[in-house]
Design a protein around this motif. Structure first.
Motif, PDB file in Angstrom:
ATOM      1  N   ASP A  46       0.794  -1.229   0.000  1.00 30.17           N
ATOM      2  CA  ASP A  46       0.000   0.000   0.000  1.00 30.17           C
ATOM      3  C   ASP A  46       0.827   1.281   0.000  1.00 30.17           C
ATOM      4  OD1 ASP A  46      -2.547  -1.280   0.067  1.00 30.17           O
ATOM      5  OD2 ASP A  46      -2.222  -1.724   2.188  1.00 30.17           O
ATOM      6  N   CYS A  47       2.083   1.239   0.463  1.00 29.37           N
ATOM      7  CA  CYS A  47       2.828   2.484   0.651  1.00 29.37           C
ATOM      8  C   CYS A  47       3.838   2.789  -0.440  1.00 29.37           C
ATOM      9  CB  CYS A  47       3.516   2.488   2.011  1.00 29.37           C
ATOM     10  SG  CYS A  47       4.957   1.401   2.108  1.00 29.37           S
ATOM     11  N   GLY A  48       4.334   1.779  -1.151  1.00 26.05           N
ATOM     12  CA  GLY A  48       5.293   2.005  -2.226  1.00 26.05           C
ATOM     13  C   GLY A  48       6.731   2.190  -1.790  1.00 26.05           C
ATOM     14  N   ALA A  49       7.028   2.101  -0.510  1.00 25.89           N
ATOM     15  CA  ALA A  49       8.399   2.312  -0.041  1.00 25.89           C
ATOM     16  C   ALA A  49       9.366   1.258  -0.589  1.00 25.89           C
ATOM     17  CB  ALA A  49       8.451   2.312   1.484  1.00 25.89           C
ATOM     18  N   CYS A  50       8.844   0.111  -0.973  1.00 24.36           N
ATOM     19  CA  CYS A  50       9.685  -0.979  -1.472  1.00 24.36           C
ATOM     20  C   CYS A  50       9.636  -1.107  -2.993  1.00 24.36           C
ATOM     21  CB  CYS A  50       9.269  -2.290  -0.823  1.00 24.36           C
ATOM     22  SG  CYS A  50       7.598  -2.826  -1.277  1.00 24.36           S
ATOM     23  N   THR A  51       9.189  -0.066  -3.688  1.00 25.61           N
ATOM     24  CA  THR A  51       9.049  -0.131  -5.142  1.00 25.61           C
ATOM     25  C   THR A  51      10.392  -0.378  -5.826  1.00 25.61           C
ATOM     26  OG1 THR A  51       7.138   1.348  -5.104  1.00 25.61           O
ATOM     27  CG2 THR A  51       8.302   1.136  -7.196  1.00 25.61           C
ATOM     28  N   VAL A  52      10.400  -1.374  -6.699  1.00 24.44           N
ATOM     29  CA  VAL A  52      11.531  -1.663  -7.576  1.00 24.44           C
ATOM     30  C   VAL A  52      10.955  -1.895  -8.971  1.00 24.44           C
ATOM     31  CG1 VAL A  52      12.962  -2.665  -5.736  1.00 24.44           C
ATOM     32  CG2 VAL A  52      11.530  -4.163  -7.138  1.00 24.44           C
ATOM     33  N   GLU A  53      11.831  -1.920  -9.940  1.00 24.04           N
ATOM     34  CA  GLU A  53      11.408  -2.226 -11.298  1.00 24.04           C
ATOM     35  C   GLU A  53      11.777  -3.674 -11.587  1.00 24.04           C
ATOM     36  OE1 GLU A  53      12.876  -0.745 -15.533  1.00 24.04           O
ATOM     37  OE2 GLU A  53      12.104   0.920 -14.296  1.00 24.04           O
ATOM     38  N   MET A  54      10.821  -4.427 -12.103  1.00 23.39           N
ATOM     39  CA  MET A  54      11.049  -5.833 -12.444  1.00 23.39           C
ATOM     40  C   MET A  54      10.588  -6.034 -13.880  1.00 23.39           C
ATOM     41  SD  MET A  54       9.678  -9.095 -10.327  1.00 23.39           S
ATOM     42  CE  MET A  54      10.151 -10.755 -10.710  1.00 23.39           C
ATOM     43  N   ASP A  55      11.545  -6.311 -14.749  1.00 23.08           N
ATOM     44  CA  ASP A  55      11.258  -6.466 -16.177  1.00 23.08           C
ATOM     45  C   ASP A  55      10.474  -5.278 -16.719  1.00 23.08           C
ATOM     46  OD1 ASP A  55      12.616  -8.897 -16.345  1.00 23.08           O
ATOM     47  OD2 ASP A  55      10.840 -10.058 -15.824  1.00 23.08           O
ATOM     48  N   GLY A  56      10.877  -4.075 -16.295  1.00 27.81           N
ATOM     49  CA  GLY A  56      10.282  -2.846 -16.801  1.00 27.81           C
ATOM     50  C   GLY A  56       9.008  -2.405 -16.113  1.00 27.81           C
ATOM     51  N   ARG A  57       8.468  -3.224 -15.217  1.00 28.57           N
ATOM     52  CA  ARG A  57       7.240  -2.880 -14.499  1.00 28.57           C
ATOM     53  C   ARG A  57       7.569  -2.508 -13.065  1.00 28.57           C
ATOM     54  NH1 ARG A  57       3.408  -6.383 -12.925  1.00 28.57           N
ATOM     55  NH2 ARG A  57       4.953  -7.998 -12.783  1.00 28.57           N
ATOM     56  N   LEU A  58       6.838  -1.544 -12.535  1.00 27.05           N
ATOM     57  CA  LEU A  58       7.001  -1.207 -11.126  1.00 27.05           C
ATOM     58  C   LEU A  58       6.266  -2.240 -10.290  1.00 27.05           C
ATOM     59  CD1 LEU A  58       6.423   2.651 -11.248  1.00 27.05           C
ATOM     60  CD2 LEU A  58       8.603   1.424 -11.074  1.00 27.05           C
ATOM     61  N   VAL A  59       6.948  -2.758  -9.273  1.00 25.97           N
ATOM     62  CA  VAL A  59       6.335  -3.726  -8.363  1.00 25.97           C
ATOM     63  C   VAL A  59       6.686  -3.362  -6.926  1.00 25.97           C
ATOM     64  CG1 VAL A  59       6.372  -5.626 -10.052  1.00 25.97           C
ATOM     65  CG2 VAL A  59       8.279  -5.371  -8.448  1.00 25.97           C
ATOM     66  N   CYS A  60       5.827  -3.740  -6.025  1.00 26.65           N
ATOM     67  CA  CYS A  60       6.137  -3.638  -4.597  1.00 26.65           C
ATOM     68  C   CYS A  60       6.892  -4.911  -4.234  1.00 26.65           C
ATOM     69  CB  CYS A  60       4.857  -3.496  -3.777  1.00 26.65           C
ATOM     70  SG  CYS A  60       4.040  -1.910  -4.015  1.00 26.65           S
ATOM     71  N   ALA A  61       8.155  -4.766  -3.870  1.00 27.29           N
ATOM     72  CA  ALA A  61       8.992  -5.930  -3.590  1.00 27.29           C
ATOM     73  C   ALA A  61       8.495  -6.730  -2.393  1.00 27.29           C
ATOM     74  CB  ALA A  61      10.443  -5.498  -3.382  1.00 27.29           C
ATOM     75  N   CYS A  62       7.640  -6.124  -1.568  1.00 28.98           N
ATOM     76  CA  CYS A  62       7.079  -6.864  -0.426  1.00 28.98           C
ATOM     77  C   CYS A  62       5.991  -7.841  -0.866  1.00 28.98           C
ATOM     78  CB  CYS A  62       6.537  -5.910   0.646  1.00 28.98           C
ATOM     79  SG  CYS A  62       5.029  -5.021   0.176  1.00 28.98           S
ATOM     80  N   LEU A  63       5.506  -7.694  -2.100  1.00 31.54           N
ATOM     81  CA  LEU A  63       4.439  -8.565  -2.614  1.00 31.54           C
ATOM     82  C   LEU A  63       4.929  -9.589  -3.629  1.00 31.54           C
ATOM     83  CD1 LEU A  63       1.536  -5.997  -3.156  1.00 31.54           C
ATOM     84  CD2 LEU A  63       1.972  -7.479  -1.179  1.00 31.54           C
ATOM     85  N   VAL A  64       6.210  -9.527  -3.964  1.00 32.33           N
ATOM     86  CA  VAL A  64       6.807 -10.448  -4.934  1.00 32.33           C
ATOM     87  C   VAL A  64       7.694 -11.420  -4.167  1.00 32.33           C
ATOM     88  CG1 VAL A  64       8.376 -10.591  -6.918  1.00 32.33           C
ATOM     89  CG2 VAL A  64       6.770  -8.684  -6.728  1.00 32.33           C
ATOM     90  N   LEU A  65       7.611 -12.685  -4.502  1.00 40.17           N
ATOM     91  CA  LEU A  65       8.492 -13.661  -3.864  1.00 40.17           C
ATOM     92  C   LEU A  65       9.892 -13.554  -4.455  1.00 40.17           C
ATOM     93  CD1 LEU A  65       6.126 -16.753  -3.740  1.00 40.17           C
ATOM     94  CD2 LEU A  65       6.787 -15.253  -1.844  1.00 40.17           C
ATOM     95  N   GLY A  66      10.888 -13.784  -3.640  1.00 47.54           N
ATOM     96  CA  GLY A  66      12.262 -13.757  -4.118  1.00 47.54           C
ATOM     97  C   GLY A  66      12.463 -14.718  -5.274  1.00 47.54           C
ATOM     98  N   ALA A  67      11.822 -15.868  -5.232  1.00 45.47           N
ATOM     99  CA  ALA A  67      11.949 -16.875  -6.290  1.00 45.47           C
ATOM    100  C   ALA A  67      11.424 -16.365  -7.625  1.00 45.47           C
ATOM    101  CB  ALA A  67      11.217 -18.152  -5.890  1.00 45.47           C
ATOM    102  N   GLU A  68      10.514 -15.406  -7.598  1.00 48.36           N
ATOM    103  CA  GLU A  68       9.969 -14.850  -8.841  1.00 48.36           C
ATOM    104  C   GLU A  68      10.985 -13.992  -9.587  1.00 48.36           C
ATOM    105  OE1 GLU A  68       5.550 -13.759  -8.739  1.00 48.36           O
ATOM    106  OE2 GLU A  68       6.176 -13.592  -6.632  1.00 48.36           O
TER     107      GLU A  68
END
Length: 158
Positions: A46-68
């Motif tokens: 909800d806050c975006g503090a963990c936003t990273v880019e993954m394959d050109g898309r913005l994602v919240c890294a707290c919602l993505v598994l490391g394995a992904e």
């Protein structure tokens, strides 16, 4: 459960790590790879503090598994610097006081960079829309929007 070996590219460099199946990308970046720029603010995306880019898309890294991250191209705030200097967005945030506590800043910078790569001359409304997933409790948004506009102009050579 068995740990997972992940091969990925982070900020242009090949990276490998081993993580538990339930470990988030945020935890993998911070605890396994020493990339502490992305912050955990809410843990729910909800806050975006963990936003990273993954394959050109913005994602919240707290919602993505490391394995992904397997085979993915990941970009974090640590990868923004240009050579030995700061990215124009980073410099504009410093020069125009667009940060205070710094928790939200890495996610906002990554999101703003993603915007400027797609649209080098965004309107105020477009910037606000693009950064809507990033919450800031300290500065308000006017200084952030202004810093993005100034960096955009600088990057265009205007």
């Amino acid at each position: 459960m068995k740990n997972i070996h992940v091969s990925t590219t982070i900020n242009g460099d090949e990276a490998e790590f081993v993580c538990a199946p339930e470990e988030t990308l945020l935890d993998s970046l911070r605890n396994r790879l020493g990339l502490s720029g992305a912050k955990e603010g809410c843990g729910t995306g909800d806050c975006g503090a963990c936003t990273v880019e993954m394959d050109g898309r913005l994602v919240c890294a707290c919602l993505v598994l490391g394995a992904e991250a397997e085979g993915a191209q990941i970009k974090t705030v640590e990868g923004m610097a240009i050579g030995e200097g700061l990215h124009p967005l980073q410099q504009a945030f410093i020069d125009h006081a667009a940060l205070q506590c710094g928790i939200c800043t890495p996610g906002i910078l990554v999101a703003a960079k993603n915007l400027l790569e797609r649209n080098p001359d965004p309107t105020d409304t477009e910037i606000r829309y693009w950064l809507a997933g990033n919450l800031c409790r300290c500065t308000g948004y006017d200084k952030i929007i202004k810093a993005v506009q100034i960096a955009a102009a600088d990057m265009r050579g205007a």
